[in-house]
Motif scaffolding. Structure first.
Motif, short mmCIF file in Angstrom:
data_model
loop_
_atom_site.label_atom_id
_atom_site.label_comp_id
_atom_site.label_asym_id
_atom_site.label_seq_id
_atom_site.Cartn_x
_atom_site.Cartn_y
_atom_site.Cartn_z
N SER A 27 0.86 -1.19 0.00
CA SER A 27 0.00 0.00 0.00
C SER A 27 0.89 1.23 0.00
O SER A 27 1.99 1.21 0.56
N LYS A 28 0.40 2.29 -0.65
CA LYS A 28 1.18 3.52 -0.72
C LYS A 28 0.25 4.71 -0.77
O LYS A 28 -0.72 4.74 -1.55
N THR A 29 0.54 5.71 0.07
CA THR A 29 -0.21 6.96 0.02
C THR A 29 0.77 8.12 -0.15
O THR A 29 1.92 8.06 0.28
N TYR A 30 0.27 9.15 -0.84
CA TYR A 30 0.99 10.41 -0.96
C TYR A 30 0.13 11.47 -0.30
O TYR A 30 -0.86 11.92 -0.89
N GLY A 31 0.47 11.85 0.95
CA GLY A 31 -0.40 12.77 1.66
C GLY A 31 -1.75 12.13 1.91
O GLY A 31 -1.83 11.06 2.52
N ASP A 32 -2.80 12.74 1.39
CA ASP A 32 -4.14 12.16 1.56
C ASP A 32 -4.60 11.39 0.33
O ASP A 32 -5.77 11.01 0.22
N VAL A 33 -3.68 11.16 -0.62
CA VAL A 33 -4.01 10.40 -1.84
C VAL A 33 -3.53 8.96 -1.68
O VAL A 33 -2.33 8.72 -1.47
N ALA A 35 -2.57 5.78 -3.35
CA ALA A 35 -2.18 5.35 -4.69
C ALA A 35 -2.37 3.85 -4.89
O ALA A 35 -2.85 3.41 -5.94
N LEU A 36 -1.97 3.05 -3.89
CA LEU A 36 -2.07 1.59 -3.98
C LEU A 36 -2.66 1.05 -2.69
O LEU A 36 -2.39 1.59 -1.60
N PRO A 223 -8.82 1.57 -10.88
CA PRO A 223 -8.61 3.01 -10.63
C PRO A 223 -8.17 3.22 -9.19
O PRO A 223 -8.40 2.39 -8.31
N ARG A 224 -7.52 4.36 -8.96
CA ARG A 224 -6.98 4.68 -7.64
C ARG A 224 -8.04 4.52 -6.55
O ARG A 224 -9.15 4.98 -6.71
N PRO A 225 -7.66 3.83 -5.44
CA PRO A 225 -6.35 3.22 -5.18
C PRO A 225 -6.16 1.94 -5.98
O PRO A 225 -7.07 1.10 -6.06
N GLY A 226 -4.98 1.80 -6.58
CA GLY A 226 -4.71 0.67 -7.44
C GLY A 226 -4.73 -0.65 -6.68
O GLY A 226 -4.10 -0.80 -5.64
#
Length: 267
Positions: A27-33, A35-36, A223-226
């Motif tokens: 799992s991966k987040t960028y801030g509040d997004v 991604a995975l 689609p995101r989150p992938g």
């Protein structure tokens, strides 16, 4: 007299897949997004697997996590059973924007990874020369990046990745910056290189046609989150004339099947 009891034998177990890269719970987040989310995947040894999905689904993020270029928030990646904690010699990355040293010749660019490892100059240049020839750039060893076309610069990047003899090659949309004619030729070259080099390729692309054309296996991300939405294994004979593949009915049907699944996410 007892009647015979017929016992149904269980179906044979499928042969285990020899996976060189294993992704577990990534799992991966960028801030509040986000991604995975909780991605589990196996990448078979010696095969070409494409990551495909709508824009923003985390394809490149996943590739860079496998490369050790960025860290996941959760989960693990192993290569040949060893945990990934950063870049390593068993993986080589081919960037979308070539990432060549502008002040260095083709020879120096291709041999640079070997130079960093302390390989003697004669040995590294011999190996670099071999892969320069493999990607169709023989005679350009002493040219500089600004003297090459975009397609030729991408070939230099591919030769550099091959020269370090990594087990796993990670390619982030490597053909997106070249024209259609060069893209077709690169795709044919990649099929040939995968067969000749017996490496494991993990390939990010936005093109359904490209993925079906070159891949042993296609991983569709949602689609995101992938997340892993579907895994497709095109059963396409890639021997003989590569142009024949584009006319193959199974190729056409597979492209259409993937498009039907993805078009709902296209704005």
């Amino acid at each position: 007299m007892r009647s015979a009891v017929l016992r149904k034998e269980p179906p044979p177990m499928p042969a285990p897949v020899d996976s060189i890269v294993e992704v577990r719970g990534i799992s991966k987040t960028y801030g509040d997004v986000e991604a995975l989310r909780s991605v589990d995947l196996d990448f078979p040894r010696g095969k070409l697997t494409s990551l495909l999905g709508p824009s923003g689904c985390g394809k490149t993020t996943l590739l860079k996590i496998i490369a050790g270029l960025i860290e996941a928030n959760a989960g693990t990646v192993t290569v040949d059973g060893k945990p990934v904690s950063g870049p390593g010699p068993e993986r080589a990355f081919v960037f979308q924007d070539f990432a060549l040293m502008p002040w260095a010749t083709v020879m120096r660019n291709v041999a640079f990874g070997l130079e960093l490892r302390g390989v003697a100059k004669t040995e590294r240049e011999d190996k670099a020369r071999h892969y320069i020839r493999e990607v169709g750039l023989a005679g350009f060893e002493n040219k500089y990046p600004h003297e090459l076309s975009g397609g030729m610069r991408q070939r230099v990047g591919l030769a550099r990745a091959l020269s370090v003899d990594a087990e796993v090659l990670l390619l982030d949309e490597p053909f997106s910056a070249v024209d259609e004619q060069n893209r077709r030729k690169f795709q044919e070259d990649l099929i040939r290189l995968r067969t000749n080099q017996n490496k494991t390729f993990i390939f990010v692309t936005h093109s359904i046609e490209e993925a079906v054309y070159i891949s042993d296996r296609i991983v569709l991300l949602s689609p995101r989150p992938g997340r892993v939405s579907q895994i497709i294994e095109p059963e396409i004979d890639r021997s003989g004339d590569p142009e024949r593949i584009h006319r193959d009915q199974h190729y056409l049907d597979t492209v259409d099947e993937i498009w039907q699944g993805l078009k709902q996410y296209v704005e």
